[in-house]
Structures are given as structure tokens and as C-alpha cells.
Design an enzyme around this catalytic site. Structure first.
Site, PDB file in Angstrom:
ATOM      1  N   ASP A   1       0.746  -1.164   0.015  1.00 58.26           N
ATOM      2  CA  ASP A   1       0.020   0.020  -0.006  1.00 58.26           C
ATOM      3  C   ASP A   1       0.818   1.499  -0.153  1.00 58.26           C
ATOM      4  OD1 ASP A   1      -2.882  -0.963   1.853  1.00 58.26           O
ATOM      5  OD2 ASP A   1      -2.128  -1.616   0.116  1.00 58.26           O
TER       6      ASP A   1
ATOM      7  N   HIS B   1      -8.383   8.283  -0.163  1.00 56.38           N
ATOM      8  CA  HIS B   1      -8.530   7.525   0.900  1.00 56.38           C
ATOM      9  C   HIS B   1      -9.744   7.786   1.921  1.00 56.38           C
ATOM     10  CE1 HIS B   1      -6.888   5.020   4.167  1.00 56.38           C
ATOM     11  NE2 HIS B   1      -6.120   4.162   2.990  1.00 56.38           N
TER      12      HIS B   1
ATOM     13  N   HIS C   1       3.739  -2.281   3.566  1.00 57.13           N
ATOM     14  CA  HIS C   1       3.758  -0.852   3.357  1.00 57.13           C
ATOM     15  C   HIS C   1       5.051  -0.144   2.559  1.00 57.13           C
ATOM     16  CE1 HIS C   1       0.169  -1.382   6.038  1.00 57.13           C
ATOM     17  NE2 HIS C   1      -0.416  -0.446   5.184  1.00 57.13           N
TER      18      HIS C   1
END
Length: 282
Positions: A97, A152, A247
Site C-alpha cells: 500500500d 483514501h 507498506h
């Protein structure tokens, strides 16, 4: 994730990249038990998620087997969604992500290239705006760049298809401007929040929705896990058909990824593109 925008990036981006909360990851909540039949599973998911948000969470068995999630693979398959591959083949699907760039992605890409390991990078609008060169590198090196929405938001609170589509379409448009190619239709819900309504919206828009079956707390910039802490989770909980979420902002991930991929390979695992799992959902 916790907020993933540095203060210097200004108030404009604060709303763009509020990433996954602590409940986002494994063990944060009790996982839903599997149900007896697909018909029962569908009705339970509909009853529990319609017009109410759910936070994706995992439960891990003590024997090192596959984890359970808030919804079972059979439940999610009705929405062309998945959090793992039910195969017993020792395959791993790597996903990252991406909320912003802080210098770790090039090192991550170097490790993936060394191991010839395909990955999928779920990006928000901010990442496309600030890091087009890295996006083009991802594509050039055989990775997929997928949709994590433009701003988001909590997508489970978006009531209309038009608003839901806008969040995805803005990412698609900018990606095509950067790469000259259409974006793959893979979607990851921001903050791991979902409802049956927005899973259906994503499916109706032609998307596959992907959660994850293995992750760890790697997003806290001021409290990065040690190598030992990372390996404790990522090695002990790996399983066949795992969809691994890491991440790109994590300095620990950048530092350990080469060794981590080596260790997984030594355990007999290999890496496959997320398209192989998507093909099983049709």
C-alpha cells in the site's frame, strides 16, 4: 495504517492519506467463523454488512495454518473479492500500500527485481501526483499498480455509485496519463473498511477487491519494528496462498525485504502475480 502524510506536505494532503487504523491488521478483532454452506455465508455477510461498516481483521490458528477473516473466501467470492488463495500450493502474492514516497520504494523495487518477484502496488492519488517516475518503474519492471482510491476515504460510508466510482476513476485517469495504459481493475478498501453494498459497487464497476491474509504493524514512522519483530510475524504466519500486505513507507521493510524473500524461498514458497488469484474469482 495510521496517517501517512508528513506535516511538511501540508493540510491539503491530510485527508488524502489517512491510512489503516490499528484494527486494520491481524489479531485486531475476532475473525468471523466459517459457515456451513455458501448460501448461509451469503446471507450472513449481507445481514452483517449492509449499511454498516466492517473493519477487516484476521484470526490466526495456533498450528500455523491459514487465518480466518471477518468473511470467508466463499462469502467474498460472491463479490469477486478475496483475502487469500485457498490453494495448498506454496504461493505468495505480494502487495504494497502506497500513500506517499519517503525513499524506501526504490530499495523495495530493487529487492523484488533481484528475486524476480511480481508485486501489486495499491496507490492513492497523492502517490501518483508526487511519484510518477516510480509508478512508471513499477510498470516497467513487471509489477501491477492498483487502486486504493484517490483521497483514501471510508468508502463504506459512500452511499451512491457515482461518488464511489469517482474515487476510483480519478486514480484510473491519472494513472493512464502517467503510463499511457489503462489501470488494472484491482481495488483495496481504504482502512480495510467495507460493506456488502460497496463490495457490490466495486464488482459492478468491473473491479476485483483484495484484502489480505498477512500483515504486521509496519506503518508507524516513529516506531518502526525491528528486524526480529518483523520476522517473528512474517515468517511464523506465512501460509500457502497468502496475500501479504506491506507498506512502502516502512524503512524496516526496505531493509529486510531481500532477506525476507530469501527466507520465504528457502521455506519452499514462490511468488505469483495477483492476476493469478483474480482469475480464480471469475
Amino acid at each position: 495504517m495510521k496517517p501517512c502524510i508528513k506535516k511538511s506536505q501540508g493540510a491539503k494532503l491530510l485527508g488524502t492519506c489517512l491510512f489503516l487504523s490499528l484494527s486494520y491488521f491481524a489479531g485486531a478483532g475476532a475473525a468471523a467463523s466459517l459457515h456451513a454452506s455458501s448460501q448461509t455465508e451469503v446471507s450472513v455477510l449481507a445481514a452483517s454488512t449492509t449499511s454498516s461498516e466492517q473493519n477487516w481483521g484476521l484470526g490466526f490458528p495456533k498450528n500455523g495454518g491459514k487465518p480466518t477473516g471477518n468473511a470467508s473466501p466463499a462469502e467474498l467470492r460472491n463479490y469477486r473479492a478475496a483475502f487469500l488463495d485457498e490453494t495448498e500450493e506454496p504461493v505468495i502474492y505480494l502487495t504494497f500500500d502506497c500513500g506517499y514516497e519517503n525513499g524506501n520504494t526504490p530499495v523495495i523495487l530493487d529487492a523484488l527485481k533481484k528475486h524476480q518477484a511480481p508485486a501489486t502496488f495499491f496507490v492513492v492519488g497523492n502517490y501518483l501526483e508526487t511519484s510518477p517516475e516510480l509508478v512508471r518503474r513499477m510498470v516497467a519492471e513487471g509489477h501491477s499498480v492498483a487502486n486504493h482510491t484517490y483521497h483514501h476515504p471510508n468508502m463504506s460510508q459512500i452511499a451512491t455509485v457515482e461518488s464511489f466510482q469517482k474515487e476510483l476513476q480519478e486514480v484510473e485517469t491519472l494513472y493512464q496519463e502517467i503510463t499511457g495504459s489503462p489501470m488494472v481493475s484491482y481495488y483495496r478498501p481504504p482502512q480495510g473498511k467495507y460493506s456488502s453494498q460497496n463490495l457490490q459497487m466495486a464488482k459492478d464497476l468491473g473491479y476485483y477487491t483484495f484484502f489480505w491474509s498477512l500483515a504486521y504493524v509496519d506503518w508507524l514512522q516513529d516506531s518502526q519494528p525491528t528486524k526480529e519483530e518483523a520476522f517473528d510475524k512474517l515468517l511464523s504466519r506465512i501460509h500457502s496462498g497468502a496475500v501479504v500486505l506491506l507498506h512502502n513507507t516502512s524503512s524496516t521493510n526496505a531493509a529486510i525485504l531481500d532477506e525476507l524473500l530469501t527466507k520465504w524461498e528457502e521455506m519452499g514458497y514462490h511468488f505469483a502475480p495477483l492476476s493469478e488469484l483474480a482469475n480464480k474469482l471469475d
